[in-house]
Design an enzyme around this catalytic site. Sequence first.
Site, mmCIF file in Angstrom:
data_model
loop_
_atom_site.group_PDB
_atom_site.id
_atom_site.type_symbol
_atom_site.label_atom_id
_atom_site.label_comp_id
_atom_site.label_asym_id
_atom_site.label_seq_id
_atom_site.Cartn_x
_atom_site.Cartn_y
_atom_site.Cartn_z
ATOM 1 N N ASP A 22 2.960 -4.404 3.744
ATOM 2 C CA ASP A 22 4.769 -5.070 3.862
ATOM 3 C C ASP A 22 4.536 -5.695 2.300
ATOM 4 O O ASP A 22 5.744 -5.685 2.367
ATOM 5 C CB ASP A 22 3.612 -6.374 4.281
ATOM 6 C CG ASP A 22 4.785 -7.546 5.548
ATOM 7 O OD1 ASP A 22 5.878 -6.961 5.301
ATOM 8 O OD2 ASP A 22 3.855 -8.008 5.979
ATOM 9 N N HIS A 213 0.132 -14.254 11.733
ATOM 10 C CA HIS A 213 0.826 -13.440 10.579
ATOM 11 C C HIS A 213 1.259 -14.501 10.671
ATOM 12 O O HIS A 213 2.542 -15.094 11.034
ATOM 13 C CB HIS A 213 0.653 -12.101 10.701
ATOM 14 C CG HIS A 213 1.855 -11.860 9.828
ATOM 15 N ND1 HIS A 213 0.863 -10.388 8.897
ATOM 16 C CD2 HIS A 213 2.780 -12.112 9.658
ATOM 17 C CE1 HIS A 213 2.045 -10.034 8.637
ATOM 18 N NE2 HIS A 213 4.040 -10.939 8.363
ATOM 19 N N HIS A 215 4.535 -16.702 7.377
ATOM 20 C CA HIS A 215 5.197 -16.843 6.268
ATOM 21 C C HIS A 215 5.443 -18.020 6.121
ATOM 22 O O HIS A 215 5.646 -18.818 6.858
ATOM 23 C CB HIS A 215 6.573 -15.574 6.807
ATOM 24 C CG HIS A 215 5.709 -14.204 6.736
ATOM 25 N ND1 HIS A 215 7.302 -13.505 6.145
ATOM 26 C CD2 HIS A 215 5.718 -13.488 7.949
ATOM 27 C CE1 HIS A 215 6.864 -12.150 5.642
ATOM 28 N NE2 HIS A 215 6.042 -12.044 6.943
ATOM 29 N N CYS A 246 10.609 -10.839 4.853
ATOM 30 C CA CYS A 246 11.688 -9.739 6.284
ATOM 31 C C CYS A 246 12.721 -10.146 5.804
ATOM 32 O O CYS A 246 13.454 -10.852 5.476
ATOM 33 C CB CYS A 246 11.614 -10.745 7.809
ATOM 34 S SG CYS A 246 11.965 -10.022 8.623
ATOM 35 N N ASN A 255 5.178 -13.220 2.602
ATOM 36 C CA ASN A 255 2.631 -13.654 3.307
ATOM 37 C C ASN A 255 3.063 -14.886 3.093
ATOM 38 O O ASN A 255 3.340 -15.214 1.399
ATOM 39 C CB ASN A 255 2.627 -12.377 3.692
ATOM 40 C CG ASN A 255 3.300 -11.769 4.485
ATOM 41 O OD1 ASN A 255 4.341 -10.408 3.834
ATOM 42 N ND2 ASN A 255 2.991 -11.123 5.582
#
Length: 314
Positions: A22, A213, A215, A246, A255
């Site tokens: 990621d 998960h 951010h 993103c 993140n």
Amino acid sequence: MSSLHPYQNTKKLHIQEVVTRDGFQAEHVFVPTEEKIALINRLSRTGYAKVEVTSFTSPKAIPMLADAEAVMKAIDRVLGVEYTVLIPNLKGAERAISVGVDEFNLVMSVSEAHNMANLKMGRENSFAALSSVIDLAHQNKIPVNISLSTSFGCPMTGIISLADLMHWIDRFAAVGVRGITICDTTGMANPAQVQTVCEAAQSKYPQLQWTLHFHNTRGMGLANALAAVNSGIDRFDSSLGGLGGCPYAPGATGNICTEELVHMLDLMGFNTNMNIDALLACSKDLQTLIGRPLPSQLLMAGKVDKLHVAPCQP
């Protein structure tokens, strides 16, 4: 493993690292294969439950991860650590099977608009394609996790309703996934919403492996993680140094930061099994590797037990 604070909590939490997938996929300069391998090998020895190594997406789509096979073949497989990879389609699944992985991590968005922007197809088409990947995984006895992006909100369509999220949880539970990751991809969640979602999901499917998960786009990442812990969740994705983000979330940061998450949980007495000093050393070296400061506040300030010499008095 930390002795930062005398609080005691017997609950074991599982930390899952996503930086080499990621984080690196969004970089503009290719991180050399040998550097990726070396970092994963170091991270594997810091106490993680799972490491998301790479993505078997088309090298044309994500050139930063074009070395997926080479990385998977060369890393050390440390006992007790699961090595998962992102699988976009059947071709990617076949590539991953050829090098041996511990888990397929699939992804689609709860938001139709985000799924179209990110995956170039509608949700029903995504579900059909991913169902074929799940069938192949079952044939090869490989566990499957589905990451549901924009589970809390989408910047193009707004807050996601619990009913919409549960609809897709129901669909994937029915086709035999082992786990589901509920993703705050665009950093729109708040702790009250997190509590509601976590309690509903676990109540309906207690047998599934649940991961959250988050951010930190709007500064609520750790608060949301704590709300999830208090709601019974014991698995969390995080990214070393807070790297990642993103591309379809305006103003998005990365993140939640692994070392910040571990530091907080250790202070509260939870058992993360993580070596915070080793994490900070890895984060410091990652900052040098990518050639710019990471958003990790802990890397800048140090742990709370870092003492300083008092200034001289006149």
